[in-house]
Scaffold this active site. Structure first.
Site, PDB file in Angstrom:
ATOM      1  NE  ARG A 232      -8.975  -6.034   4.049  1.00  0.00           N
ATOM      2  CZ  ARG A 232      -8.749  -5.715   2.783  1.00  0.00           C
ATOM      3  NH1 ARG A 232      -8.043  -6.548   2.020  1.00  0.00           N
ATOM      4  NH2 ARG A 232      -9.205  -4.581   2.284  1.00  0.00           N
ATOM      5  CD  GLU A 261      -1.051  -7.414   5.520  1.00  0.00           C
ATOM      6  OE1 GLU A 261      -1.166  -6.315   4.909  1.00  0.00           O
ATOM      7  OE2 GLU A 261      -1.751  -8.403   5.268  1.00  0.00           O
ATOM      8  CG  HIS A 280      -2.269  -7.130   1.554  1.00  0.00           C
ATOM      9  ND1 HIS A 280      -2.853  -6.689   2.723  1.00  0.00           N
ATOM     10  CD2 HIS A 280      -3.269  -7.148   0.639  1.00  0.00           C
ATOM     11  CE1 HIS A 280      -4.132  -6.430   2.519  1.00  0.00           C
ATOM     12  NE2 HIS A 280      -4.405  -6.695   1.245  1.00  0.00           N
TER      13      HIS A 280
END
Length: 306
Positions: A232, A261, A280
């Site tokens: 994370r 993001e 991600h």
């Protein structure tokens, strides 16, 4: 029954999953989502949802209370459930389901690939050759180094297995573990900082470990430490990481996740040739994604009595 679909992975295949849900007699609701829904956007669908195929949405106590009494289940796409107030969900009797362990192989092999991209400059070399150059760099290898894995669940153990395949020594830190199933030495976080040449973050994000990698912990780490984060973004204080890259304290960084993001195109991390970035997307194998699609839907159907 109405089902809110807010996870990006199913939204990216909207036509497919719209048909799948309707075949089950369900009415899907498709919000506009940029990565995840913030609390205020979640609240827009209160009282209108029986099931929720969630992503990394900010499902707070306020959100949960607003969805009752109608909401019967939150079926989270993937493994991480740190964006959901689990204590509130338990108190309010809202089941929360996920797919634990589903990304062990996908994420752990990606972590090693991203790590090699950062340290051996693979993407940069590819770009230079395409531009007509023929570079001959000298970069650090992994053999003989110590890999320190933070979070030694399924993914962490997968990283450890693959790191040993590269000839690395492996240690791990996990506050929930006194011993590891594969015999890896479990150490304190301070000992990991002291011993690890490479630090790979594979843990959930909690209030306790937010910005666990910061100016103080980086100062305690070995000189020329290499950082890999496939967990994370909030685990890393990006300002501190940038400073450590500038000073040379951090030799390279391999990052699949970020505090914001998508990553802005003017983000300072993008100026470093020794930083490899990804979107991600470490879970991106066909096998893993299809398994999680199926499991997420089955979790939903089970709690809706279908």
């Amino acid at each position: 029954m109405h089902v809110l679909v807010s996870n990006i992975m199913m939204i990216n295949e909207k036509d497919r999953f719209d048909a799948v849900l309707r075949e089950k007699g369900l009415m899907p609701i498709w919000p506009e989502v940029n990565q995840f829904m913030a609390e205020h956007q979640c609240l827009e669908y209160a009282q209108g949802v029986d099931g929720w195929l969630a992503g990394d949405d900010q499902i707070t106590k306020t959100v949960l209370e607003s969805y009752l009494p109608r909401l019967k289940v939150i079926s989270k796409w993937g493994t991480g459930i740190d964006s959901i107030d689990l204590k509130a969900a338990q108190r309010l009797n809202v089941p929360v389901c996920n797919s634990p362990g589903a990304f062990r192989d996908a994420v752990s092999e990606y972590a090693i690939g991203l790590l090699l991209a950062a340290t051996r400059r693979l993407a940069r070399t590819d770009r230079m050759i395409r531009a007509g150059e023929w570079p001959k760099g000298r970069f650090p290898g992994m053999t003989g180094k110590t890999m320190g894995v933070v979070g030694y669940g399924a993914i962490g153990q997968g990283v450890g297995q693959r790191a040993r395949g590269l000839g690395m020594n492996v240690i791990a830190h996990d506050p929930h573990m006194d011993s590891a199933p594969d015999g890896t030495q479990i150490v304190s976080f301070d000992d990991l900082l002291d011993q690890a040449d490479v630090i790979c973050l594979c843990c959930n994000q909690t209030p306790e470990n937010y910005h666990q990698i910061n100016a103080d912990t980086l100062e305690k780490a070995r000189d020329q430490v290499i950082l890999c984060n496939v967990a994370r973004g909030g685990l890393v204080d990006e300002a501190a990481l940038i400073a450590a890259l500038q000073s040379g304290k951090v030799a390279a960084a391999a990052l699949d996740v970020f505090e914001q993001e998508p990553l802005p195109t003017d983000h300072p991390l993008l100026q470093f040739e020794n930083v490899a970035v990804s979107s991600h997307n470490a879970n991106s194998t066909v096998q893993a994604i299809e398994y999680v699609h199926e499991n997420t839907l089955n979790n939903l159907y089970r709690h809706l009595g279908l």
